[in-house]
Motif scaffolding. Structure first.
Motif, PDB file in Angstrom:
ATOM      1  N   THR A   9      53.756  54.477 109.774  1.00 22.38           N
ATOM      2  CA  THR A   9      54.031  55.347 108.632  1.00 22.38           C
ATOM      3  C   THR A   9      55.216  56.260 108.928  1.00 22.38           C
ATOM      4  O   THR A   9      56.087  56.463 108.076  1.00 22.38           O
ATOM      5  CB  THR A   9      52.792  56.185 108.285  1.00 22.38           C
ATOM      6  OG1 THR A   9      51.700  55.300 108.046  1.00 22.38           O
ATOM      7  CG2 THR A   9      53.029  57.036 107.057  1.00 22.38           C
ATOM      8  N   ARG A  10      55.268  56.807 110.143  1.00 19.88           N
ATOM      9  CA  ARG A  10      56.397  57.664 110.523  1.00 19.88           C
ATOM     10  C   ARG A  10      57.700  56.884 110.555  1.00 19.88           C
ATOM     11  O   ARG A  10      58.736  57.383 110.109  1.00 19.88           O
ATOM     12  CB  ARG A  10      56.142  58.276 111.898  1.00 19.88           C
ATOM     13  CG  ARG A  10      55.174  59.393 111.875  1.00 19.88           C
ATOM     14  CD  ARG A  10      55.197  60.101 113.204  1.00 19.88           C
ATOM     15  NE  ARG A  10      53.912  60.726 113.440  1.00 19.88           N
ATOM     16  CZ  ARG A  10      53.302  60.783 114.596  1.00 19.88           C
ATOM     17  NH1 ARG A  10      53.841  60.245 115.657  1.00 19.88           N
ATOM     18  NH2 ARG A  10      52.137  61.374 114.699  1.00 19.88           N
ATOM     19  N   VAL A  11      57.660  55.660 111.102  1.00 21.74           N
ATOM     20  CA  VAL A  11      58.857  54.826 111.153  1.00 21.74           C
ATOM     21  C   VAL A  11      59.338  54.515 109.741  1.00 21.74           C
ATOM     22  O   VAL A  11      60.537  54.606 109.448  1.00 21.74           O
ATOM     23  CB  VAL A  11      58.584  53.527 111.951  1.00 21.74           C
ATOM     24  CG1 VAL A  11      59.712  52.528 111.786  1.00 21.74           C
ATOM     25  CG2 VAL A  11      58.380  53.842 113.420  1.00 21.74           C
ATOM     26  N   ASN A  12      58.403  54.159 108.846  1.00 25.80           N
ATOM     27  CA  ASN A  12      58.775  53.870 107.454  1.00 25.80           C
ATOM     28  C   ASN A  12      59.450  55.070 106.805  1.00 25.80           C
ATOM     29  O   ASN A  12      60.469  54.926 106.120  1.00 25.80           O
ATOM     30  CB  ASN A  12      57.539  53.476 106.644  1.00 25.80           C
ATOM     31  CG  ASN A  12      56.996  52.121 107.015  1.00 25.80           C
ATOM     32  OD1 ASN A  12      57.665  51.316 107.648  1.00 25.80           O
ATOM     33  ND2 ASN A  12      55.761  51.871 106.638  1.00 25.80           N
ATOM     34  N   THR A  13      58.896  56.242 107.000  1.00 27.20           N
ATOM     35  CA  THR A  13      59.443  57.461 106.398  1.00 27.20           C
ATOM     36  C   THR A  13      60.831  57.760 106.939  1.00 27.20           C
ATOM     37  O   THR A  13      61.751  58.095 106.175  1.00 27.20           O
ATOM     38  CB  THR A  13      58.503  58.648 106.652  1.00 27.20           C
ATOM     39  OG1 THR A  13      57.209  58.330 106.166  1.00 27.20           O
ATOM     40  CG2 THR A  13      59.014  59.905 105.979  1.00 27.20           C
TER      41      THR A  13
END
Length: 126
Positions: A9-13
């Motif tokens: 999720t952090r990478v996507n953001t």
């Protein structure tokens, strides 16, 4: 890395944020000025990424923007690699996202229906 993990999720953001900055500062005339990155989905192995793009304009502007982004994919990947410290820089696939346009059209239709209901209610009261 699992698909719905906190790290993913952090990478996507972070990829979405950096893609937005890169697309905003591009000088390609095919890319419409009102282009935004709605979402980015990076695969768990960090090899591929789907970038959902929203373009404000007609169908031809949307098509030209997607073509422009696809032709500049190498430049975008290089800029992404410079700004993000990742093991692999993902290969980016651009997907046109029509959800904002769909929402605007539905909102207009709802407004028309409620306006007609109010005008019919006023006619019934008389």
């Amino acid at each position: 890395m699992r698909k719905r993990s906190i790290k993913n999720t952090r990478v996507n953001t972070e990829v979405q944020r950096e893609l937005s900055n890169i697309v905003r500062n591009m000088k390609d005339p095919r890319v419409a000025p009102w282009t935004s990155v709605v979402a980015a989905e990076v695969a768990p192995d960090l090899k591929t990424c789907k970038a959902y793009i929203s373009v404000l304009g007609d169908a031809s502007a949307q098509e030209e923007t997607i073509k422009g982004l696809e032709s500049a994919e190498g430049y975008i990947r290089r800029e992404l690699a410079h700004t993000l410290n990742m093991r692999n820089t993902p290969q980016i696939r651009f997907v046109l996202d029509q959800s904002i346009e769909y929402g605007v059209n539905m909102s207009k239709k709802i407004d028309e229906v409620t306006k007609n209901m109010i005008s019919k209610g006023d006619a019934d009261a008389e």
